[in-house]
Design a protein around this motif. Structure first.
Motif, PDB file in Angstrom:
ATOM      1  N   PHE A 142      73.569  47.333  58.579  1.00 43.39           N
ATOM      2  CA  PHE A 142      72.148  47.026  58.416  1.00 43.39           C
ATOM      3  C   PHE A 142      71.297  48.257  58.754  1.00 43.39           C
ATOM      4  O   PHE A 142      70.333  48.567  58.065  1.00 43.39           O
ATOM      5  N   ALA A 143      71.679  48.963  59.814  1.00 43.48           N
ATOM      6  CA  ALA A 143      70.941  50.154  60.232  1.00 43.48           C
ATOM      7  C   ALA A 143      71.033  51.254  59.180  1.00 43.48           C
ATOM      8  O   ALA A 143      70.038  51.925  58.887  1.00 43.48           O
ATOM      9  N   VAL A 144      72.225  51.439  58.583  1.00 44.19           N
ATOM     10  CA  VAL A 144      72.372  52.453  57.530  1.00 44.19           C
ATOM     11  C   VAL A 144      71.550  52.060  56.302  1.00 44.19           C
ATOM     12  O   VAL A 144      70.854  52.900  55.718  1.00 44.19           O
ATOM     13  N   ALA A 145      71.590  50.778  55.930  1.00 43.45           N
ATOM     14  CA  ALA A 145      70.778  50.302  54.807  1.00 43.45           C
ATOM     15  C   ALA A 145      69.292  50.510  55.117  1.00 43.45           C
ATOM     16  O   ALA A 145      68.522  50.961  54.258  1.00 43.45           O
ATOM     17  N   GLY A 146      68.903  50.193  56.342  1.00 41.96           N
ATOM     18  CA  GLY A 146      67.520  50.403  56.768  1.00 41.96           C
ATOM     19  C   GLY A 146      67.130  51.866  56.754  1.00 41.96           C
ATOM     20  O   GLY A 146      66.006  52.227  56.426  1.00 41.96           O
TER      21      GLY A 146
END
Length: 192
Positions: free
Chosen positions: A74-78
Motif C-alpha cells: 500500500f505504501a509503495v502504491a501510495g
C-alpha cells in the motif's frame, strides 16, 4: 497529559500531512470548484476529511489485511500516487481528470482532495514512525488549516494572485516528490 505529546513528532507529522494534503496548492482547484458549483461546504468537507483520516489511522491496516494487501504494498502504491501528484504540481499538468461535481463537500473536497490515497498512505507510514496521539493532533491541526483555507479561498486567491499560487504549488510539489522517493525507498525492500 503533556507527557503524551511530543511536539517534534506533531510538527513533523503535521508538515508531512500538510505537504501531502497540499491545501494551498489546491486553491486553484477549490476556486474552480466554487465557480462550477457556487458554494463550498467548508465545515462538512473538513469534518468528513478528519473522520476519514482518523478512521484510517485506526482501521486502515485491518482493512488492508482483510483484502490481502500488506502495508508495504500500500505504501509503495501510495508513493506512486504521491509521485504523480508531485509531477502534476511541478510541471503544471493534469494527469487525472474527473467529472464535474454537483456539490463541493464530500466529493471531491473531503475525498480525494484532502483525505485521498496519498494522505491515507502517509497516515499509515506515520503510524509506523510516530505515536498515535501525535498523529491525531497533526491531523486535527491540518483539518483546521484546511477549514480556514476553504472558508477564505476567495481572499487567498486575491492575496496571492495566480503567480503566488503557482510558486507555492511548485514548492510543495518538490516536497511531495521527496516524500514519494523516501516512502518508496523505505518500503520497496520489504516487498522482495
Amino acid at each position: 497529559m503533556l507527557g503524551l505529546f511530543d511536539f517534534k513528532e506533531i510538527f513533523t507529522a503535521g508538515m508531512i500531512l500538510f505537504a501531502v494534503i497540499d491545501i494551498i496548492g489546491s486553491i486553484p482547484i477549490i476556486v474552480d470548484l466554487r465557480k462550477k458549483v457556487g458554494h463550498i461546504q467548508s465545515e462538512k468537507a473538513s469534518v468528513v476529511a478528519a473522520i476519514l483520516m482518523v478512521l484510517f489511522l485506526f482501521i486502515g491496516e485491518t482493512i488492508l489485511s482483510l483484502i490481502g494487501i500488506d502495508v508495504n504494498s500500500f505504501a509503495v502504491a501510495g508513493a506512486f500516487i504521491i509521485f504523480f501528484l508531485a509531477i502534476e504540481m511541478i510541471l503544471g499538468i493534469q494527469l487525472y481528470k474527473d467529472d464535474a461535481p454537483e456539490t463541493a463537500a464530500i466529493v471531491p473536497l473531503a475525498f480525494p482532495l484532502v483525505a485521498g490515497a496519498g494522505t491515507m498512505t502517509s497516515i499509515l507510514s506515520l503510524k509506523s514512525e510516530f505515536a498515535t496521539p501525535n498523529i491525531i493532533v497533526a491531523i486535527i491541526i491540518n483539518v483546521i488549516i484546511v477549514y480556514i483555507v476553504l472558508k477564505s479561498s476567495k481572499k487567498i486567491e486575491k492575496l496571492l494572485g495566480q503567480q503566488g499560487i503557482s510558486v507555492i504549488r511548485k514548492i510543495f510539489g518538490v516536497i511531495l516528490l521527496a516524500i514519494a522517493v523516501k516512502l518508496f525507498a523505505a518500503n520497496i525492500q520489504d516487498l522482495f
